[in-house]
Write an enzyme that holds these catalytic residues in place. Structure first.
Site, PDB file in Angstrom:
ATOM      1  N   GLY A 168      -7.645  25.247   4.545  1.00 27.11           N
ATOM      2  CA  GLY A 168      -7.024  25.603   3.272  1.00 27.11           C
ATOM      3  C   GLY A 168      -6.427  26.983   3.356  1.00 27.11           C
ATOM      4  O   GLY A 168      -6.751  27.752   4.268  1.00 27.11           O
ATOM      5  N   CYS A 186     -11.633  24.916  10.145  1.00 24.34           N
ATOM      6  CA  CYS A 186     -10.926  26.136   9.758  1.00 24.34           C
ATOM      7  C   CYS A 186     -11.531  26.722   8.477  1.00 24.34           C
ATOM      8  O   CYS A 186     -12.666  27.180   8.496  1.00 24.34           O
ATOM      9  CB  CYS A 186      -9.431  25.846   9.632  1.00 24.34           C
ATOM     10  SG  CYS A 186      -8.435  27.345   9.619  1.00 24.34           S
ATOM     11  N   TYR A 187     -10.834  26.691   7.362  1.00 20.44           N
ATOM     12  CA  TYR A 187     -11.422  27.216   6.117  1.00 20.44           C
ATOM     13  C   TYR A 187     -12.749  26.520   5.814  1.00 20.44           C
ATOM     14  O   TYR A 187     -13.688  27.136   5.319  1.00 20.44           O
ATOM     15  CB  TYR A 187     -10.451  27.026   4.944  1.00 20.44           C
ATOM     16  CG  TYR A 187     -10.965  27.650   3.665  1.00 20.44           C
ATOM     17  CD1 TYR A 187     -10.742  28.994   3.398  1.00 20.44           C
ATOM     18  CD2 TYR A 187     -11.711  26.910   2.746  1.00 20.44           C
ATOM     19  CE1 TYR A 187     -11.248  29.593   2.258  1.00 20.44           C
ATOM     20  CE2 TYR A 187     -12.223  27.495   1.598  1.00 20.44           C
ATOM     21  CZ  TYR A 187     -11.978  28.840   1.360  1.00 20.44           C
ATOM     22  OH  TYR A 187     -12.491  29.419   0.231  1.00 20.44           O
ATOM     23  N   HIS A 191      -7.709  23.274  14.471  1.00 20.02           N
ATOM     24  CA  HIS A 191      -7.421  22.033  13.733  1.00 20.02           C
ATOM     25  C   HIS A 191      -7.447  20.829  14.686  1.00 20.02           C
ATOM     26  O   HIS A 191      -6.478  20.594  15.394  1.00 20.02           O
ATOM     27  CB  HIS A 191      -6.056  22.131  13.047  1.00 20.02           C
ATOM     28  CG  HIS A 191      -6.080  23.038  11.860  1.00 20.02           C
ATOM     29  ND1 HIS A 191      -6.339  22.599  10.590  1.00 20.02           N
ATOM     30  CD2 HIS A 191      -5.917  24.377  11.770  1.00 20.02           C
ATOM     31  CE1 HIS A 191      -6.331  23.624   9.747  1.00 20.02           C
ATOM     32  NE2 HIS A 191      -6.065  24.714  10.446  1.00 20.02           N
ATOM     33  N   GLU A 248      -7.230  17.815  13.873  1.00 21.10           N
ATOM     34  CA  GLU A 248      -6.466  16.689  13.324  1.00 21.10           C
ATOM     35  C   GLU A 248      -5.006  16.682  13.745  1.00 21.10           C
ATOM     36  O   GLU A 248      -4.323  15.689  13.570  1.00 21.10           O
ATOM     37  CB  GLU A 248      -6.588  16.676  11.787  1.00 21.10           C
ATOM     38  CG  GLU A 248      -5.911  17.829  11.040  1.00 21.10           C
ATOM     39  CD  GLU A 248      -6.770  19.107  10.930  1.00 21.10           C
ATOM     40  OE1 GLU A 248      -7.590  19.345  11.827  1.00 21.10           O
ATOM     41  OE2 GLU A 248      -6.588  19.851   9.953  1.00 21.10           O
ATOM     42  N   SER A 284      11.355  -5.148  -4.115  1.00 20.43           N
ATOM     43  CA  SER A 284      12.562  -4.352  -3.939  1.00 20.43           C
ATOM     44  C   SER A 284      13.184  -4.641  -2.586  1.00 20.43           C
ATOM     45  O   SER A 284      14.297  -4.228  -2.305  1.00 20.43           O
ATOM     46  CB  SER A 284      12.182  -2.874  -4.001  1.00 20.43           C
ATOM     47  OG  SER A 284      11.346  -2.561  -2.899  1.00 20.43           O
ATOM     48  N   GLY A 285      12.448  -5.349  -1.730  1.00 20.52           N
ATOM     49  CA  GLY A 285      12.927  -5.536  -0.360  1.00 20.52           C
ATOM     50  C   GLY A 285      12.287  -4.523   0.564  1.00 20.52           C
ATOM     51  O   GLY A 285      12.313  -4.659   1.774  1.00 20.52           O
ATOM     52  N   GLY A 286      11.682  -3.486  -0.011  1.00 19.18           N
ATOM     53  CA  GLY A 286      11.031  -2.462   0.803  1.00 19.18           C
ATOM     54  C   GLY A 286       9.693  -2.950   1.344  1.00 19.18           C
ATOM     55  O   GLY A 286       9.182  -3.996   0.928  1.00 19.18           O
ATOM     56  N   VAL A 287       9.141  -2.175   2.257  1.00 15.85           N
ATOM     57  CA  VAL A 287       7.900  -2.570   2.934  1.00 15.85           C
ATOM     58  C   VAL A 287       6.743  -2.712   1.942  1.00 15.85           C
ATOM     59  O   VAL A 287       6.008  -3.707   1.962  1.00 15.85           O
ATOM     60  CB  VAL A 287       7.501  -1.510   3.998  1.00 15.85           C
ATOM     61  CG1 VAL A 287       6.228  -1.909   4.703  1.00 15.85           C
ATOM     62  CG2 VAL A 287       8.627  -1.314   4.982  1.00 15.85           C
ATOM     63  N   ASP A 288       6.595  -1.721   1.059  1.00 14.23           N
ATOM     64  CA  ASP A 288       5.385  -1.683   0.231  1.00 14.23           C
ATOM     65  C   ASP A 288       5.297  -2.873  -0.723  1.00 14.23           C
ATOM     66  O   ASP A 288       4.269  -3.555  -0.797  1.00 14.23           O
ATOM     67  CB  ASP A 288       5.322  -0.370  -0.572  1.00 14.23           C
ATOM     68  CG  ASP A 288       5.531   0.837   0.330  1.00 14.23           C
ATOM     69  OD1 ASP A 288       5.313   0.688   1.542  1.00 14.23           O
ATOM     70  OD2 ASP A 288       5.923   1.896  -0.171  1.00 14.23           O
ATOM     71  N   SER A 289       6.371  -3.120  -1.464  1.00 13.60           N
ATOM     72  CA  SER A 289       6.282  -4.223  -2.421  1.00 13.60           C
ATOM     73  C   SER A 289       6.200  -5.563  -1.678  1.00 13.60           C
ATOM     74  O   SER A 289       5.533  -6.495  -2.131  1.00 13.60           O
ATOM     75  CB  SER A 289       7.453  -4.212  -3.408  1.00 13.60           C
ATOM     76  OG  SER A 289       8.680  -4.403  -2.756  1.00 13.60           O
ATOM     77  N   SER A 290       6.849  -5.666  -0.519  1.00  7.30           N
ATOM     78  CA  SER A 290       6.796  -6.924   0.227  1.00  7.30           C
ATOM     79  C   SER A 290       5.383  -7.211   0.731  1.00  7.30           C
ATOM     80  O   SER A 290       4.886  -8.330   0.605  1.00  7.30           O
ATOM     81  CB  SER A 290       7.730  -6.884   1.447  1.00  7.30           C
ATOM     82  OG  SER A 290       9.039  -6.633   1.048  1.00  7.30           O
ATOM     83  N   LYS A 344       1.239   4.722   4.727  1.00  6.83           N
ATOM     84  CA  LYS A 344       2.388   3.861   5.047  1.00  6.83           C
ATOM     85  C   LYS A 344       2.197   3.076   6.355  1.00  6.83           C
ATOM     86  O   LYS A 344       2.462   1.878   6.418  1.00  6.83           O
ATOM     87  CB  LYS A 344       3.637   4.741   5.159  1.00  6.83           C
ATOM     88  CG  LYS A 344       4.921   3.969   5.293  1.00  6.83           C
ATOM     89  CD  LYS A 344       5.569   3.846   3.969  1.00  6.83           C
ATOM     90  CE  LYS A 344       6.811   3.016   3.994  1.00  6.83           C
ATOM     91  NZ  LYS A 344       7.319   2.817   2.625  1.00  6.83           N
TER      92      LYS A 344
END
Ligand code: XMP
Length: 517
Positions: free
Chosen positions: A55, A82-83, A172, A174, A226-232, A372
């Site tokens: 942080g 770290c923090y 870090h 990550e 919508s044709g996008g990945v998420d809604s599909s 995603k």
């Protein structure tokens, strides 16, 4: 229940990467802001261990955020980064001080002793590259801790209290620039904590299907595609859970990419046999957009019309009890503001904001725990075609915000669609599509002079954009080879009537944005 880890966030820019690394090792985890964790929430979530993030604050300041005391009273293993390491030390009786030798970027750590998180990876007297970003450093350890690695700027680069299973790293683990970082975290979650590592997309799919069934019961669900990945992916998952209790509504606003509408319809109707209402509303949207050039005005018109049309179609199919949305985890993580105060930034879904209240439907958001790339993995698990799951993100207002500063017409949309298709075709053929977060063409509001054969041309200029990004919040332009850009330019000018000049946009975000409007 699958094992879970709690990540307590102190506002680091890279906290989400901790979650990704932990999940990649097959362990479910969530990020909670430091000031939202108490005994009740900890018990309700039921983690097997806690990770304290980095942080921007300094524990030497009076108002510095600290880990809720329950973290150290819970008996759970703790890993401070770290923090997170600094506050852990400070809260347990050690000390932290600002230091002249600040470390930013690549650094080397010397391992001075063996440690459970090093097992099979780092041994005593070896040296390893890590990524540091700190001004303060721990200067005295709390009782029970021992140093196990040091760096030039941090005498306590890695510390361990084996009895309590507390570990701290000044660097870090990550980030990509700490090459063994993911493995160090894995050693903690798997070997020290004993997580089974069985959180996979197959297990998520099973659990998510059950959760949808429990929530929806015998109710009806409507999903805006919508044709996008998420809604599909959300729609295909819902279909696997509740079959024909689901109706998908696809509003074609005429602002989609080449062949996109046809591909969506074919995938849902033919491949997945999902009932799909396909409303062709091209003329309606284009009519309302006529003469409009201000980006926010265009967004408002498109968003408003979308809701109207969606509601109309939903009524035609008899309404529903639930509205499904492809909301993702980054949209629901509460962020920590820089002064440590609570700041809640929850983005609403661009396309259907306001709809659930207006239509009195409850929300089903089966992807709200996923990043995603996990949504893409789930799509593959659901046997969706690569064309659908690998697709670049596409904004709700579509091509309307890629024809900046000029009235939108069907003719311009067609020109843009063709240029965009040639560009994406070349990107795919060169094997670059998956390396790029988003790539698209923009039709500029200038006409330029050119020579084509023996005659003079006076046509539009277009700009090409391609960016790399992890979440769309920051982005870098993609460093294409000059030859590639020259090939795309030649093809666009030869194949797309109406364009005679091509430019490449090399602006990063910030200061630019990904879209031009
Ligand atoms: P910017 O241009 O803000 O874009 O850097 C970040 C990401 O958001 C997408 N974007 C939108 N998506 N409705 C959407 O659904 C919008 O109005 C909108 N504006 C930008 C953009 O494509 C990128 O992925």
């Amino acid at each position: 229940m699958t094992d879970r880890i709690l990540i307590i966030d102190f506002g680091s820019q890279v906290t989400q990467l901790i979650a990704r690394r932990v999940r990649e090792s097959g362990v479910y985890c969530e990020i909670h802001p430091f000031n939202r964790v108490d005994e009740d929430s900890l018990n309700a979530y039921g983690p097997k261990a806690i990770i304290l993030s980095g942080g921007p604050a300094s524990v030497t300041e009076a108002k510095a955020p600290s880990a809720p005391q329950v973290v150290f009273e819970s008996g759970l293993p703790v890993f401070g980064i770290c923090y997170g390491q600094q506050t852990m030390c400070s809260q347990l009786g050690g000390s932290v001080e600002p230091h002249v030798h600040r470390e930013f970027g690549r650094a080397m750590v010397d391992v001075v002793d063996d440690c459970a998180v090093f097992d099979g990876l780092w041994s005593a007297n070896s040296q390893h590259q890590v990524w540091m970003s700190h001004g303060d450093r721990v200067t005295a350890l709390p009782d029970g801790f021992r140093p196990v690695a040091v760096s030039e700027g941090a005498p306590y680069a890695v510390i361990a209290d084996d009895a309590r299973r507390y570990y701290g790293v000044q660097f870090h683990p990550e980030v990509f620039h700490t090459p063994n970082g993911a493995q160090l975290l894995r050693n903690f979650t798997h070997d020290v904590v004993g997580c089974a590592g069985d959180w996979t997309m197959a297990s998520f799919r099973k659990e998510a299907i059950q959760k949808i069934k429990d929530q929806v019961g015998g109710g009806r669900v409507i999903c805006g595609l919508s044709g996008g990945v998420d809604s599909s992916v959300a729609a295909v998952l819902l279909n696997a859970a509740i079959g024909d209790q689901l109706t998908c509504i696809f509003v074609d606003h005429g602002l989609l990419r080449k062949n996109e509408a046809e591909e969506v319809v074919a995938m849902f109707r033919d491949r997945f046999n999902i009932p799909l209402v396909h409303r062709d509303a091209k003329d309606l949207f284009l009519g309302e957009l006529e003469g409009k050039t201000d980006p926010e005005v265009k967004r408002k018109i498109i968003g408003g019309l979308f809701i109207d049309v969606f509601e109309e179609e939903a009524k035609k199919v008899g309404g529903a009890d639930f509205l499904a949305q492809g909301t993702l985890y980054p949209d629901v993580i509460e962020s920590v503001s820089f002064d440590g105060g609570p700041s809640v930034t929850i983005k609403s879904h661009h396309n259907v904001g306001g709809l659930p209240e207006r239509m009195r439907m409850q929300l089903v958001e089966p992807l709200r725990d996923l990043f995603k790339d996990e949504v893409r993995a789930l799509g593959r698990e659901l046997d969706m075609p690569e064309l659908a799951v690998g697709r670049h993100p596409f904004p709700g207002p579509g091509l309307a915000i890629r024809i900046p500063g000029q009235p939108i017409t069907k003719e311009k949309l067609d020109i843009l669609r063709q240029a965009d298709a040639v560009y994406l075709d070349e990107i795919r053929n060169s094997g670059l599509y998956d390396e790029i977060w988003q790539a698209f063409a923009v039709l500029l509001p200038v006409r330029t002079v050119g020579v084509m054969g023996d005659s003079r041309s006076y046509d539009y200029a277009c700009a090409l954009r391609a960016v790399t990004s992890t979440d769309g919040m920051t982005a870098d332009s993609y460093p294409f080879e000059h030859e590639f850009l020259a090939r795309v330019s030649t093809r666009i000018i030869n194949e797309v009537k109406g364009i005679n000049r091509v430019t490449y946009d090399i602006t990063s975000k910030p200061p630019g944005t990904i879209e031009w409007e």
